[in-house]
Design a protein around this motif. Structure first.
Motif, PDB file in Angstrom:
ATOM      1  N   ASP A 168      23.702  29.437  27.097  1.00  0.00           N
ATOM      2  CA  ASP A 168      24.636  30.184  26.252  1.00  0.00           C
ATOM      3  C   ASP A 168      23.857  31.154  25.376  1.00  0.00           C
ATOM      4  N   PRO A 169      23.985  32.454  25.613  1.00  0.00           N
ATOM      5  CA  PRO A 169      23.246  33.434  24.797  1.00  0.00           C
ATOM      6  C   PRO A 169      23.580  33.365  23.307  1.00  0.00           C
ATOM      7  N   GLU A 170      24.757  32.823  22.981  1.00  0.00           N
ATOM      8  CA  GLU A 170      25.176  32.745  21.582  1.00  0.00           C
ATOM      9  C   GLU A 170      24.776  31.431  20.919  1.00  0.00           C
ATOM     10  N   GLN A 171      24.014  30.615  21.602  1.00  0.00           N
ATOM     11  CA  GLN A 171      23.681  29.286  21.083  1.00  0.00           C
ATOM     12  C   GLN A 171      23.013  29.360  19.715  1.00  0.00           C
ATOM     13  N   VAL A 172      23.476  28.499  18.823  1.00  0.00           N
ATOM     14  CA  VAL A 172      22.876  28.347  17.501  1.00  0.00           C
ATOM     15  C   VAL A 172      22.003  27.102  17.548  1.00  0.00           C
ATOM     16  N   MET A 173      20.714  27.317  17.400  1.00  0.00           N
ATOM     17  CA  MET A 173      19.765  26.212  17.518  1.00  0.00           C
ATOM     18  C   MET A 173      19.813  25.310  16.291  1.00  0.00           C
ATOM     19  N   GLY A 174      19.394  24.062  16.503  1.00  0.00           N
ATOM     20  CA  GLY A 174      19.269  23.134  15.395  1.00  0.00           C
ATOM     21  C   GLY A 174      17.912  23.278  14.728  1.00  0.00           C
ATOM     22  N   VAL A 175      17.411  22.175  14.217  1.00  0.00           N
ATOM     23  CA  VAL A 175      16.142  22.187  13.484  1.00  0.00           C
ATOM     24  C   VAL A 175      14.991  22.043  14.476  1.00  0.00           C
ATOM     25  N   GLY A 176      14.273  23.136  14.712  1.00  0.00           N
ATOM     26  CA  GLY A 176      13.140  23.125  15.621  1.00  0.00           C
ATOM     27  C   GLY A 176      11.824  23.183  14.884  1.00  0.00           C
ATOM     28  N   HIS A 177      10.749  23.331  15.647  1.00  0.00           N
ATOM     29  CA  HIS A 177       9.417  23.365  15.042  1.00  0.00           C
ATOM     30  C   HIS A 177       9.267  24.544  14.083  1.00  0.00           C
ATOM     31  N   ALA A 178       9.809  25.704  14.462  1.00  0.00           N
ATOM     32  CA  ALA A 178       9.699  26.866  13.582  1.00  0.00           C
ATOM     33  C   ALA A 178      10.436  26.623  12.271  1.00  0.00           C
ATOM     34  N   SER A 179      11.625  26.041  12.348  1.00  0.00           N
ATOM     35  CA  SER A 179      12.398  25.745  11.130  1.00  0.00           C
ATOM     36  C   SER A 179      11.633  24.804  10.210  1.00  0.00           C
ATOM     37  N   LEU A 180      11.058  23.766  10.796  1.00  0.00           N
ATOM     38  CA  LEU A 180      10.311  22.804   9.991  1.00  0.00           C
ATOM     39  C   LEU A 180       9.061  23.439   9.385  1.00  0.00           C
ATOM     40  N   SER A 181       8.405  24.319  10.145  1.00  0.00           N
ATOM     41  CA  SER A 181       7.223  25.007   9.613  1.00  0.00           C
ATOM     42  C   SER A 181       7.585  25.847   8.398  1.00  0.00           C
ATOM     43  N   LEU A 182       8.696  26.579   8.493  1.00  0.00           N
ATOM     44  CA  LEU A 182       9.100  27.413   7.362  1.00  0.00           C
ATOM     45  C   LEU A 182       9.534  26.562   6.174  1.00  0.00           C
ATOM     46  N   PHE A 227      12.050  36.496  15.989  1.00  0.00           N
ATOM     47  CA  PHE A 227      10.754  37.180  15.981  1.00  0.00           C
ATOM     48  C   PHE A 227      10.071  37.243  17.346  1.00  0.00           C
ATOM     49  N   VAL A 228      10.725  36.794  18.408  1.00  0.00           N
ATOM     50  CA  VAL A 228      10.075  36.811  19.712  1.00  0.00           C
ATOM     51  C   VAL A 228       9.743  38.244  20.104  1.00  0.00           C
ATOM     52  N   VAL A 229       8.514  38.462  20.528  1.00  0.00           N
ATOM     53  CA  VAL A 229       8.041  39.792  20.899  1.00  0.00           C
ATOM     54  C   VAL A 229       8.450  40.065  22.346  1.00  0.00           C
ATOM     55  N   GLY A 230       9.369  41.005  22.519  1.00  0.00           N
ATOM     56  CA  GLY A 230       9.898  41.284  23.852  1.00  0.00           C
ATOM     57  C   GLY A 230      10.057  42.770  24.096  1.00  0.00           C
ATOM     58  N   ALA A 231      10.930  43.084  25.057  1.00  0.00           N
ATOM     59  CA  ALA A 231      11.114  44.474  25.478  1.00  0.00           C
ATOM     60  C   ALA A 231      12.408  45.068  24.951  1.00  0.00           C
ATOM     61  N   GLY A 232      13.017  44.439  23.953  1.00  0.00           N
ATOM     62  CA  GLY A 232      14.203  45.001  23.331  1.00  0.00           C
ATOM     63  C   GLY A 232      15.522  44.466  23.846  1.00  0.00           C
ATOM     64  N   ALA A 233      15.496  43.566  24.825  1.00  0.00           N
ATOM     65  CA  ALA A 233      16.736  42.973  25.325  1.00  0.00           C
ATOM     66  C   ALA A 233      17.140  41.800  24.443  1.00  0.00           C
ATOM     67  N   VAL A 234      18.448  41.511  24.427  1.00  0.00           N
ATOM     68  CA  VAL A 234      18.952  40.352  23.685  1.00  0.00           C
ATOM     69  C   VAL A 234      19.552  39.382  24.688  1.00  0.00           C
ATOM     70  N   ASP A 235      18.768  38.388  25.068  1.00  0.00           N
ATOM     71  CA  ASP A 235      19.240  37.343  25.973  1.00  0.00           C
ATOM     72  C   ASP A 235      19.707  36.112  25.214  1.00  0.00           C
ATOM     73  N   HIS A 236      19.102  35.864  24.050  1.00  0.00           N
ATOM     74  CA  HIS A 236      19.473  34.723  23.212  1.00  0.00           C
ATOM     75  C   HIS A 236      19.370  35.178  21.753  1.00  0.00           C
ATOM     76  N   ILE A 237      20.477  35.089  21.037  1.00  0.00           N
ATOM     77  CA  ILE A 237      20.487  35.684  19.697  1.00  0.00           C
ATOM     78  C   ILE A 237      19.590  34.943  18.725  1.00  0.00           C
ATOM     79  N   TYR A 238      19.265  33.675  18.975  1.00  0.00           N
ATOM     80  CA  TYR A 238      18.437  32.937  18.025  1.00  0.00           C
ATOM     81  C   TYR A 238      16.988  33.398  18.050  1.00  0.00           C
ATOM     82  N   ARG A 239      16.587  34.109  19.109  1.00  0.00           N
ATOM     83  CA  ARG A 239      15.187  34.486  19.225  1.00  0.00           C
ATOM     84  C   ARG A 239      14.974  35.965  19.509  1.00  0.00           C
ATOM     85  N   ASP A 240      15.970  36.659  20.069  1.00  0.00           N
ATOM     86  CA  ASP A 240      15.818  38.047  20.485  1.00  0.00           C
ATOM     87  C   ASP A 240      16.515  38.971  19.503  1.00  0.00           C
ATOM     88  N   SER A 241      15.804  40.004  19.053  1.00  0.00           N
ATOM     89  CA  SER A 241      16.353  40.905  18.039  1.00  0.00           C
ATOM     90  C   SER A 241      16.975  42.164  18.611  1.00  0.00           C
TER      91      SER A 241
END
Length: 503
Positions: free
Chosen positions: A139-153, A235-249
């Motif tokens: 699901d491209p619109e998926q809202v992630m839970g508490v992951g490693h990045a969240s805990l790091s921040l 913050f995922v470094v990509g080519a400008g596409a939005v496949d998953h909103i939680y990681r792609d800008s």
């Protein structure tokens, strides 16, 4: 999709239920034991269900929201009361399995993650199911839970009490909920309507007030200032596409990190601080500190940038493809990998850096310190960031007054250890190769010094100014002049918390 008000209202009623049952991170861990707790991280429901196979309310909540398994409707009614199963289904928290399961029952439609934040406080975060325990369609619109990045921040965010705080790109609301316990007002924003809905529910479950606003980037808070800003942007470094909103800008390469860092200063109140997770590309001939520094203004901020990791482009792409369930070796995964790596090659990307960007609003010319933080450490980084800015401000005041640490009484911090490393001498015995001081707490900084430096630090008890200690060392060793290298060493060690003010 049920309205956010309905989900938030149901979660507000559910909060005392979770408190009474004691559905906390520690309680779940204790009930499961080490083996089954490890199975949770691996996405294996069998050991979890075996460890929590009873029908008491805690077992039922573990079956529902940890293992994502079907439970008997009566057990769910008992565990959630006075919230009913029908209430949970109506707001989208639960789903009925009668239509597609051989036995009547219910299961979780959303995730509820208990997170123990210290001082006996548990927060609960609402998100989409992550698919580990119960596979789900992508699901491209998926809202992630508490992951490693969240805990790091979370661990990297300063813990000072503040007036106004902003959580930019809140997702499930984990940062906003944590900050709300030490802020007068918290505003949380997200482009995703679903994320705003879940963050509202997380705040209700956790018993905190968060003002939710929907919109892109800083647009929902245009013209507003904050004492604390936290951001875990896509913050995922990509080519400008939005496949998953939680990681792609949708922005090319590290454009998302650049946008956030560039606009931070416009929203920081005087003395305000921002803590951001960010990524940046490495290019041949372009030092990464220069790239990140270029995103900040020439005046008005102090910044501390910590590079936590550097990823090879192919490894980076493969990791994120597997994160979305694609195999980079075959089929659509291979095709996407080729396109991604081709964009990196066109841009001359040799690596992808990742880490923390701290920015504090401060008068005068900007100061940017960029460092590598490759060493392992356990202590939270947030208090260290606050201390870093305090130490840097002190050094700046000295410089503005035309002074330095020579006239300052310093003492070694209590967590400093001295290490001497020797190697076999070809002529017999041992030959000292390295003298090193290491902080055993915080980020565990380590500095190599020489024997004179070790002797100088041994005298840093706070009794004498640094300049007088240098004079004594020159007299005892008949070596000199030592003031200039001693000041360089002391300044670096003070900046990293090895030396403290004795006054």
């Amino acid at each position: 999709m049920p309205g956010s008000d309905q989900l938030t209202h149901t979660c507000r009623r559910l909060r005392p239920v979770l408190l009474t049952i004691g559905f906390s991170e520690a309680a779940v861990r204790d009930r499961l034991g080490p083996s089954a707790a490890g199975a949770v991280m691996r996405g294996e429901p069998g050991p979890v269900l075996t460890a929590a196979e009873g029908s008491d309310p805690l077992d039922t909540l573990i079956q529902l929201f940890v293992a994502h398994a079907r439970v008997d409707r009566d057990d769910a009614e008992c565990a959630l009361a006075p919230v009913t199963v029908d209430d949970g289904i109506a707001c989208g928290l639960l789903e009925d399995t009668d239509a597609d399961e051989p036995e009547a029952g219910v299961r979780a439609a959303l995730g509820i993650r208990p997170l123990d934040t210290g001082d006996g406080v548990t927060d609960w975060l609402v998100s989409d199911l992550d698919g580990r325990m119960r596979p789900r369609p992508d699901d491209p619109e998926q809202v992630m839970g508490v992951g490693h990045a969240s805990l790091s921040l979370l661990r990297a965010t300063p813990t000072d009490t503040v007036g106004r705080a902003l959580d930019l790109g809140t997702g499930c609301g984990v940062q906003a909920v944590a900050v709300a316990r030490r802020a007068g007002t918290v505003v949380a924003t997200d482009l995703s309507e679903r994320a705003v809905r879940y963050a509202s529910a997380s705040a209700a479950l956790s018993g905190v007030d968060v003002e939710l606003r929907r919109g892109p980037w800083f647009l929902p808070v245009r013209g507003e200032l904050f004492d604390l800003i936290v951001a875990n942007p896509p913050f995922v470094v990509g080519a400008g596409a939005v496949d998953h909103i939680y990681r792609d800008s949708g922005l090319d390469l590290d454009g998302a990190s650049e946008l956030v860092v560039r606009e931070l200063p416009d929203h920081l109140a005087p003395g305000g601080t921002a803590a951001v997770l960010a990524s940046w590309v490495h290019r041949e001939g372009e030092p990464w500190p220069a790239r990140v520094s270029s995103w900040l203004p020439a005046d008005g901020v102090e910044a501390w940038v910590l590079q936590r990791d550097i990823a090879d482009p192919a490894l980076y792409v493969g990791t994120w493809l597997r994160d979305e369930g694609l195999d980079p070796r075959i089929g659509p995964g291979r095709a996407k990998s080729d396109r991604w790596l081709q964009r990196f090659a066109e841009a001359g990307v040799t690596g992808v850096g990742f880490g923390f960007v701290y920015v504090r609003a401060a008068p005068g010319p900007s100061s940017v310190v960029c460092e590598e933080l490759a060493q392992p450490f356990d202590d939270p980084l947030g208090p260290e960031a606050t201390a870093h800015f305090v130490r840097m401000a002190y050094l700046r005041r000295l410089a503005d007054d035309g002074a330095d640490l020579a006239g300052v009484r310093l003492r070694l911090a209590p967590d400093v250890a001295l290490e001497r490393v020797s190697v076999p001498d070809p002529e017999g015995g041992w030959s000292e190769a390295v003298v090193r001081v290491t902080r055993m707490g915080g980020p565990r900084w380590s500095h190599e010094i020489d024997d004179l430096g070790a002797r100088l630090l041994a005298g840093c008890s706070g009794a004498l100014p640094l300049g007088e200690l240098v004079d004594l060392l020159e007299a005892v060793t008949d070596v000199g002049p030592l003031l200039e290298p001693a000041l360089a060493l002391a300044t670096d060690l003070f900046r990293h918390g090895f030396l403290e003010l004795a006054e």
